[in-house]
Design an enzyme around this catalytic site. Structure first.
Site, PDB file in Angstrom:
ATOM      1  N   CYS A 222      -5.874  -2.704  18.792  1.00 16.82           N
ATOM      2  CA  CYS A 222      -5.369  -2.435  17.437  1.00 16.82           C
ATOM      3  C   CYS A 222      -5.404  -0.945  17.129  1.00 16.82           C
ATOM      4  O   CYS A 222      -4.551  -0.191  17.590  1.00 16.82           O
ATOM      5  CB  CYS A 222      -6.118  -3.293  16.419  1.00 16.82           C
ATOM      6  SG  CYS A 222      -7.918  -3.135  16.436  1.00 16.82           S
TER       7      CYS A 222
ATOM      8  N   TYR B  98      -6.515  10.689   4.139  1.00 16.58           N
ATOM      9  CA  TYR B  98      -5.116  11.001   3.855  1.00 16.58           C
ATOM     10  C   TYR B  98      -5.031  11.839   2.569  1.00 16.58           C
ATOM     11  O   TYR B  98      -6.055  12.223   2.004  1.00 16.58           O
ATOM     12  CB  TYR B  98      -4.303   9.706   3.796  1.00 16.58           C
ATOM     13  CG  TYR B  98      -4.216   9.041   5.154  1.00 16.58           C
ATOM     14  CD1 TYR B  98      -3.630   9.717   6.236  1.00 16.58           C
ATOM     15  CD2 TYR B  98      -4.744   7.777   5.384  1.00 16.58           C
ATOM     16  CE1 TYR B  98      -3.564   9.135   7.488  1.00 16.58           C
ATOM     17  CE2 TYR B  98      -4.677   7.195   6.646  1.00 16.58           C
ATOM     18  CZ  TYR B  98      -4.092   7.871   7.696  1.00 16.58           C
ATOM     19  OH  TYR B  98      -4.032   7.302   8.939  1.00 16.58           O
TER      20      TYR B  98
ATOM     21  N   GLN C 117       0.838  -1.212   0.000  1.00 20.36           N
ATOM     22  CA  GLN C 117       0.000   0.000   0.000  1.00 20.36           C
ATOM     23  C   GLN C 117       0.867   1.253   0.000  1.00 20.36           C
ATOM     24  O   GLN C 117       1.717   1.447   0.874  1.00 20.36           O
ATOM     25  CB  GLN C 117      -0.953   0.039   1.198  1.00 20.36           C
ATOM     26  CG  GLN C 117      -1.975   1.175   1.020  1.00 20.36           C
ATOM     27  CD  GLN C 117      -2.956   1.342   2.158  1.00 20.36           C
ATOM     28  OE1 GLN C 117      -2.549   1.410   3.313  1.00 20.36           O
ATOM     29  NE2 GLN C 117      -4.232   1.435   1.852  1.00 20.36           N
TER      30      GLN C 117
ATOM     31  N   CYS D 112     -13.711 -11.467  16.276  1.00 18.08           N
ATOM     32  CA  CYS D 112     -13.318 -10.109  16.694  1.00 18.08           C
ATOM     33  C   CYS D 112     -14.505  -9.408  17.350  1.00 18.08           C
ATOM     34  O   CYS D 112     -15.626  -9.449  16.837  1.00 18.08           O
ATOM     35  CB  CYS D 112     -12.870  -9.333  15.457  1.00 18.08           C
ATOM     36  SG  CYS D 112     -12.712  -7.561  15.718  1.00 18.08           S
TER      37      CYS D 112
ATOM     38  N   LYS E 218     -23.248  -5.117  23.300  1.00 18.99           N
ATOM     39  CA  LYS E 218     -22.075  -5.780  23.872  1.00 18.99           C
ATOM     40  C   LYS E 218     -22.233  -7.281  24.041  1.00 18.99           C
ATOM     41  O   LYS E 218     -21.384  -7.932  24.632  1.00 18.99           O
ATOM     42  CB  LYS E 218     -21.672  -5.094  25.175  1.00 18.99           C
ATOM     43  CG  LYS E 218     -21.057  -3.720  24.879  1.00 18.99           C
ATOM     44  CD  LYS E 218     -20.474  -3.090  26.090  1.00 18.99           C
ATOM     45  CE  LYS E 218     -19.170  -3.702  26.507  1.00 18.99           C
ATOM     46  NZ  LYS E 218     -18.680  -3.138  27.765  1.00 18.99           N
TER      47      LYS E 218
HETATM   48  C1  LIG Z   1     -20.169  -3.452  33.508  1.00 17.24           C
HETATM   49  C2  LIG Z   1     -18.760  -3.560  33.056  1.00 17.24           C
HETATM   50  C3  LIG Z   1     -18.447  -3.199  31.752  1.00 17.24           C
HETATM   51  C4  LIG Z   1     -17.133  -3.302  31.309  1.00 17.24           C
HETATM   52  N1  LIG Z   1     -16.867  -2.974  30.008  1.00 17.24           N
HETATM   53  C5  LIG Z   1     -15.601  -3.112  29.548  1.00 17.24           C
HETATM   54  C6  LIG Z   1     -15.283  -2.810  28.199  1.00 17.24           C
HETATM   55  O1  LIG Z   1     -16.140  -2.441  27.403  1.00 17.24           O
HETATM   56  N2  LIG Z   1     -14.007  -2.955  27.799  1.00 17.24           N
HETATM   57  C7  LIG Z   1     -13.028  -3.374  28.661  1.00 17.24           C
HETATM   58  O2  LIG Z   1     -11.882  -3.488  28.261  1.00 17.24           O
HETATM   59  N3  LIG Z   1     -13.299  -3.645  29.930  1.00 17.24           N
HETATM   60  C8  LIG Z   1     -14.554  -3.526  30.404  1.00 17.24           C
HETATM   61  N4  LIG Z   1     -14.823  -3.810  31.706  1.00 17.24           N
HETATM   62  C9  LIG Z   1     -13.699  -4.206  32.571  1.00 17.24           C
HETATM   63  C10 LIG Z   1     -13.326  -5.666  32.368  1.00 17.24           C
HETATM   64  O3  LIG Z   1     -14.468  -6.455  32.507  1.00 17.24           O
HETATM   65  C11 LIG Z   1     -12.242  -6.043  33.356  1.00 17.24           C
HETATM   66  O4  LIG Z   1     -11.126  -5.211  33.186  1.00 17.24           O
HETATM   67  C12 LIG Z   1     -11.829  -7.502  33.176  1.00 17.24           C
HETATM   68  O5  LIG Z   1     -12.919  -8.354  33.372  1.00 17.24           O
HETATM   69  C13 LIG Z   1     -10.707  -7.857  34.157  1.00 17.24           C
HETATM   70  O6  LIG Z   1     -10.437  -9.223  34.045  1.00 17.24           O
HETATM   71  P1  LIG Z   1      -9.844 -10.071  35.262  1.00 17.24           P
HETATM   72  O7  LIG Z   1      -9.790 -11.467  34.803  1.00 17.24           O
HETATM   73  O8  LIG Z   1      -8.600  -9.419  35.727  1.00 17.24           O
HETATM   74  O9  LIG Z   1     -10.885  -9.907  36.446  1.00 17.24           O
HETATM   75  P2  LIG Z   1     -12.417 -10.335  36.555  1.00 17.24           P
HETATM   76  O10 LIG Z   1     -13.084 -10.287  35.264  1.00 17.24           O
HETATM   77  O11 LIG Z   1     -12.963  -9.517  37.658  1.00 17.24           O
HETATM   78  O12 LIG Z   1     -12.320 -11.855  37.022  1.00 17.24           O
HETATM   79  C14 LIG Z   1     -11.856 -12.213  38.283  1.00 17.24           C
HETATM   80  C15 LIG Z   1     -12.492 -13.513  38.692  1.00 17.24           C
HETATM   81  O13 LIG Z   1     -11.843 -14.002  39.853  1.00 17.24           O
HETATM   82  C16 LIG Z   1     -12.824 -14.615  40.689  1.00 17.24           C
HETATM   83  N5  LIG Z   1     -12.285 -14.689  42.055  1.00 17.24           N
HETATM   84  C17 LIG Z   1     -11.987 -13.662  42.879  1.00 17.24           C
HETATM   85  N6  LIG Z   1     -11.440 -14.135  44.020  1.00 17.24           N
HETATM   86  C18 LIG Z   1     -11.384 -15.482  43.910  1.00 17.24           C
HETATM   87  C19 LIG Z   1     -10.919 -16.525  44.748  1.00 17.24           C
HETATM   88  N7  LIG Z   1     -10.360 -16.272  45.927  1.00 17.24           N
HETATM   89  N8  LIG Z   1     -11.027 -17.798  44.318  1.00 17.24           N
HETATM   90  C20 LIG Z   1     -11.569 -18.096  43.112  1.00 17.24           C
HETATM   91  N9  LIG Z   1     -12.028 -17.130  42.283  1.00 17.24           N
HETATM   92  C21 LIG Z   1     -11.915 -15.847  42.669  1.00 17.24           C
HETATM   93  C22 LIG Z   1     -14.007 -13.676  40.534  1.00 17.24           C
HETATM   94  O14 LIG Z   1     -15.221 -14.296  40.921  1.00 17.24           O
HETATM   95  C23 LIG Z   1     -13.959 -13.374  39.039  1.00 17.24           C
HETATM   96  O15 LIG Z   1     -14.731 -14.297  38.290  1.00 17.24           O
HETATM   97  C24 LIG Z   1     -16.122  -3.734  32.196  1.00 17.24           C
HETATM   98  C25 LIG Z   1     -16.438  -4.103  33.504  1.00 17.24           C
HETATM   99  C26 LIG Z   1     -17.746  -4.033  33.922  1.00 17.24           C
HETATM  100  C27 LIG Z   1     -18.085  -4.451  35.325  1.00 17.24           C
HETATM  101  C1  LIG Z   2      -4.756  -1.614  13.400  1.00 20.36           C
HETATM  102  C2  LIG Z   2      -5.329  -1.098  12.132  1.00 20.36           C
HETATM  103  C3  LIG Z   2      -4.506  -0.434  11.238  1.00 20.36           C
HETATM  104  C4  LIG Z   2      -5.032   0.020  10.022  1.00 20.36           C
HETATM  105  N1  LIG Z   2      -4.186   0.577   9.115  1.00 20.36           N
HETATM  106  C5  LIG Z   2      -4.619   0.829   7.863  1.00 20.36           C
HETATM  107  C6  LIG Z   2      -3.700   1.153   6.827  1.00 20.36           C
HETATM  108  O1  LIG Z   2      -2.483   1.127   7.032  1.00 20.36           O
HETATM  109  N2  LIG Z   2      -4.208   1.448   5.608  1.00 20.36           N
HETATM  110  C7  LIG Z   2      -5.542   1.396   5.341  1.00 20.36           C
HETATM  111  O2  LIG Z   2      -5.951   1.672   4.220  1.00 20.36           O
HETATM  112  N3  LIG Z   2      -6.425   1.029   6.306  1.00 20.36           N
HETATM  113  C8  LIG Z   2      -5.995   0.731   7.529  1.00 20.36           C
HETATM  114  N4  LIG Z   2      -6.876   0.255   8.489  1.00 20.36           N
HETATM  115  C9  LIG Z   2      -8.283   0.019   8.123  1.00 20.36           C
HETATM  116  C10 LIG Z   2      -8.470  -1.459   7.730  1.00 20.36           C
HETATM  117  O3  LIG Z   2      -7.750  -1.769   6.569  1.00 20.36           O
HETATM  118  C11 LIG Z   2      -9.942  -1.810   7.493  1.00 20.36           C
HETATM  119  O4  LIG Z   2     -10.418  -1.061   6.420  1.00 20.36           O
HETATM  120  C12 LIG Z   2     -10.827  -1.549   8.694  1.00 20.36           C
HETATM  121  O5  LIG Z   2     -10.269  -2.057   9.881  1.00 20.36           O
HETATM  122  C13 LIG Z   2     -12.221  -2.149   8.494  1.00 20.36           C
HETATM  123  O6  LIG Z   2     -12.141  -3.523   8.328  1.00 20.36           O
HETATM  124  P1  LIG Z   2     -12.548  -4.538   9.530  1.00 20.36           P
HETATM  125  O7  LIG Z   2     -13.880  -4.083  10.018  1.00 20.36           O
HETATM  126  O8  LIG Z   2     -12.574  -5.867   8.855  1.00 20.36           O
HETATM  127  O9  LIG Z   2     -11.494  -4.397  10.551  1.00 20.36           O
HETATM  128  C14 LIG Z   2      -6.393  -0.163   9.716  1.00 20.36           C
HETATM  129  C15 LIG Z   2      -7.210  -0.794  10.645  1.00 20.36           C
HETATM  130  C16 LIG Z   2      -6.695  -1.287  11.823  1.00 20.36           C
HETATM  131  C17 LIG Z   2      -7.594  -2.024  12.765  1.00 20.36           C
END
Ligand SMILES: Cc1cc2nc3c(=O)[nH]c(=O)nc-3n(C[C@H](O)[C@H](O)[C@H](O)COP(=O)(O)OP(=O)(O)OC[C@H]3O[C@@H](n4cnc5c(N)ncnc54)[C@H](O)[C@@H]3O)c2cc1C
Ligand SMILES: Cc1cc2nc3c(=O)[nH]c(=O)nc-3n(C[C@H](O)[C@H](O)[C@H](O)COP(=O)(O)O)c2cc1C
Length: 644
Positions: free
Chosen positions: A350, A173, A103, A343, A431
């Site tokens: 990414c 771009y 590209q 995904c 979600k």
């Molecule tokens: C409502 C909500 C929405 C979220 N949305 C996002 C999002 O969109 N994107 C994102 O990146 N993150 C999101 N998060 C955060 C994400 O879920 C956490 O960062 C992630 O789950 C952390 O993973 P973990 O395995 O470290 O912990 P957890 O997922 O908390 O898992 C820990 C596990 O350990 C178990 N446990 C604890 N103590 C013990 C023990 N002593 N013995 C046995 N088991 C035990 C618990 O029961 C639990 O199941 C969200 C969180 C919530 C609550």
């Molecule tokens: C990490 C990342 C880097 C990307 N870099 C480029 C790039 O270098 N050139 C480009 O034309 N598109 C780039 N894209 C866009 C992707 O080529 C693609 O069009 C987009 O992610 C939508 O496709 P998908 O839904 O299958 O991921 C990038 C996307 C991602 C996720």
């Protein structure tokens, strides 16, 4: 076995036969050296990606001219010095038997890196919508120089062994900047009507054609719709594509969006269905006879097969799906669809990690991607008896990886269901896909022969009685309960009870805490018809609108008339009201039916001192170390297993 008759059929472009219709679209990685030369990390990545068997691999953005770099970590093709590295890159891209196309890219004004140095150029001195700084307007000499540089870079690509080139005319771009009336205010032959604004693209195509000769495939990537207020539409593009084909484009790659398009549509979040952008590819196909590539949230080879079968597009690109599971096509061919890691379109590892955190590519749910050089492929030299405590994303990933490397794994989960906080994270609108992923991971862990000991809370006493060689502590976080008057009243519950549906939502609700969990809970509630007031002591939500996920959350809540009260601290809770303080002034919100706490989490402390005291080798991962995101949980879980 899946037949995938259409997807797996070859297609010939010029004289080059592409073995199947699956495309790995260009994806910048940030893995190369800071001088744009290819290195082992990039080669290992490309080798792994290509091994999945996509018919056409399009390499990441590659700079045709230093004035077009968007980062020092952009692969270069603007000098012969890059050719030896590009040769190895082309070789890696051929690893799976597909054809490889490079590209060619110029970033124009969309380069924070060059804008900062005052060195960015563009068709007009109109500020970047994202970076708010303006480039220098290109002179006619500049225009000629850049056109020539596309041709020279194309020649280098061919010398390096690529089978063709793709001109990056999409995503805001330089080429899009010429096409767009928003960024192109020129009064000369390169500005004005859409046909005039397309002149630069036409001349780039002609130059590349002259340089690479008649038989070399030239692809043109274009945003079929600018997807921005007053931007060009797919109908506008229909008027120029025939001229672009005439100028040399052998394939049209129909992407979408520009810098500044709301909500990250180019790499669209789960709000957009898989294949949501196919109709635009179809529109372009209506006006040209060359093949058209469809792209946009494809993750299902069977669905892609249908797209080709019904003639909407000729090839289908799988972008983030490729990063998430480079073997998806192999698995689909073998009829192992359930083994495909789908995904979740979170963009965390990414594109947003690269754009917002200036880090190299990863995948939030596939710890191998971007780490191919360190990812262990052979069993561990010394195997250990390892306890993994907690079956959330961190613990499940650690268990899968440790088992893969030959360690003896015992995985404990205190709840009846594994999945950790993902069981709640998947409940807000759009979600469900997060829930599908965690279920996939649970299934893979079980399939690998690991028993998840649910309903088993690991205690200090258990650590005294047993002597595992190592422990991975993946116990997550613990909800914070603020010491506030009225916290025990019946009106009060927490986000987990609402999302876990153990407490029914009421009508008029105050959600305390406008972080990610509070906002997710608020959208869950508004989607069920509740009237929500979101209260937070911070001046604004820590959830940024710059991520596609954050953008969607803010937009939905605004659309649902959710009331935000920032800079507002909760003072006390009464039977049907809360008292808050905003800028020193006390107020009461009355007639409430429910108060939902979402004031965050702290890392869980259990087991940590006992592990130290008993001198048991251990590592703390994920939220148990510091409350963060899925990306960190899976990454740390995997690393802990690799380093056992
Ligand atoms: C409502 C909500 C929405 C979220 N949305 C996002 C999002 O969109 N994107 C994102 O990146 N993150 C999101 N998060 C955060 C994400 O879920 C956490 O960062 C992630 O789950 C952390 O993973 P973990 O395995 O470290 O912990 P957890 O997922 O908390 O898992 C820990 C596990 O350990 C178990 N446990 C604890 N103590 C013990 C023990 N002593 N013995 C046995 N088991 C035990 C618990 O029961 C639990 O199941 C969200 C969180 C919530 C609550
Ligand atoms: C990490 C990342 C880097 C990307 N870099 C480029 C790039 O270098 N050139 C480009 O034309 N598109 C780039 N894209 C866009 C992707 O080529 C693609 O069009 C987009 O992610 C939508 O496709 P998908 O839904 O299958 O991921 C990038 C996307 C991602 C996720």
């Amino acid at each position: 076995m899946n037949e995938l008759k259409h997807l797996l059929s070859p297609i010939t472009i010029k004289k080059t036969e592409i073995p199947n219709r699956v495309v790995m679209p260009p994806m910048g990685t940030g893995l190369c050296n800071p001088d744009g030369t290819v290195n082992d990390a990039l080669l290992a990545y490309m080798n792994r990606q290509a091994s999945g068997g996509a018919g056409l691999i399009i390499s990441e953005i590659t700079a045709v001219h230093p004035s077009g770099l968007v980062s020092p970590f952009e692969v270069g093709a603007y000098d012969d010095k890059f050719i030896p590295g590009l040769k190895k890159f082309a070789e890696a891209a051929h690893a799976g038997g597909g054809k490889a196309v490079m590209q060619l890219h110029h970033g124009g004004r969309e380069s924070a890196y060059l804008l900062k140095k005052g060195e960015a150029i563009g068709p007009s001195a109109v500020p970047s919508l994202v970076y708010r700084q303006e480039p220098r307007e290109m002179t006619l000499e500049d225009i000629q120089e850049i056109i020539t540089s596309f041709g020279s870079a194309a020649v280098r690509a061919m010398e390096a062994g690529f089978d063709g080139v793709e001109i990056h005319g999409a995503h805001g771009y330089l080429l899009t900047q010429f096409l767009s009336a928003i960024s192109n205010k020129r009064q000369d032959q390169y500005g004005g009507s859409f046909a005039n604004r397309a002149r630069f693209v036409v001349e780039v195509l002609r130059e590349v054609r002259v340089q690479v000769g008649e038989d070399t495939p030239i692809l043109l990537r274009i945003s079929a719709e600018e997807f921005i207020k007053n931007g060009y539409t797919v109908e506008d593009v229909q008027t120029i594509v025939p001229d672009l084909v005439e100028a040399g484009a052998d394939v049209i790659h129909a992407s979408i969006g520009t810098h500044g398009s709301p909500g990250g549509i180019t790499s669209a979040p789960p709000e957009y269905d898989t294949g949501f952008n196919v109709w635009r590819a179809k529109k372009l196909k209506e006006v040209v006879s060359v093949p058209v590539i469809a792209v946009g949230r494809f993750n299902d080879p069977l669905g892609a097969d249908d797209v080709i079968a019904c003639g909407d597009a000729d090839l289908v690109a799988f972008g983030r799906q490729q990063l998430c599971d480079p073997d998806y096509l192999i698995k689909a061919r073998q009829g192992r669809n359930r083994d495909i890691r789908i995904c979740i379109a979170c963009n965390q590892g990414c594109i947003e990690r690269e754009m917002l955190e200036a880090k190299s590519v990863r995948c939030a749910i596939n710890p191998e991607t971007g780490q191919e050089l360190v990812y262990p492929r052979k069993p561990a030299a010394e195997t250990r008896n390892v306890w993994i405590v907690g079956a959330g994303p961190a613990g499940l990933t650690a268990a899968y990886e440790a088992n893969r490397l030959g360690h003896q794994v015992t995985l404990f989960e205190k709840e009846q269901m594994p999945g950790g906080n993902l069981l709640y994270a998947c409940k807000a609108p759009f979600k469900q896909i997060y829930g599908d992923w965690i279920q996939w991971l649970i299934d893979q862990v079980k399939k690998a022969g690991i028993e998840i000991q649910t309903g088993t809370c690991v205690t200090d006493q258990m650590l005294d009685e047993a002597a595992p060689d190592a422990v991975i502590v993946a116990t997550g976080g613990e909800k914070i309960v603020p010491p506030i008057q009225g916290i025990d009243l019946p009106i009060v519950c927490d986000a987990w009870q609402i999302l876990g549906e153990t407490v029914a939502p009421q009508k008029n609700i105050a959600v305390i805490g406008a972080g990610l969990i509070g906002m997710e809970t608020a959208t869950f509630l508004t989607a069920r018809g509740s009237a929500v007031t979101l209260i937070d002591q911070l001046p604004k939500s820590p959830v940024t609108k710059f991520t596609s996920h954050g953008y969607g959350l803010h937009k939905r809540l605004r659309g649902d008339d959710c009331r935000f009260m920032f800079g507002t601290a909760l003072q006390r809770i009464q039977e049907d009201s809360v008292t808050v303080i905003t800028q020193g002034e006390e107020n009461t919100l009355s007639s409430l039916d429910q108060v939902v706490l979402a004031v965050g989490m702290n890392p869980r402390d259990d087991l940590k001192s006992k592990l130290k005291e008993n001198e048991i080798r251990h590592v703390i991962v994920g939220d148990a170390l510091q409350v963060r995101r899925i990306m960190e949980a899976t990454e740390e879980g995997a690393r802990a297993a690799w380093e056992l």
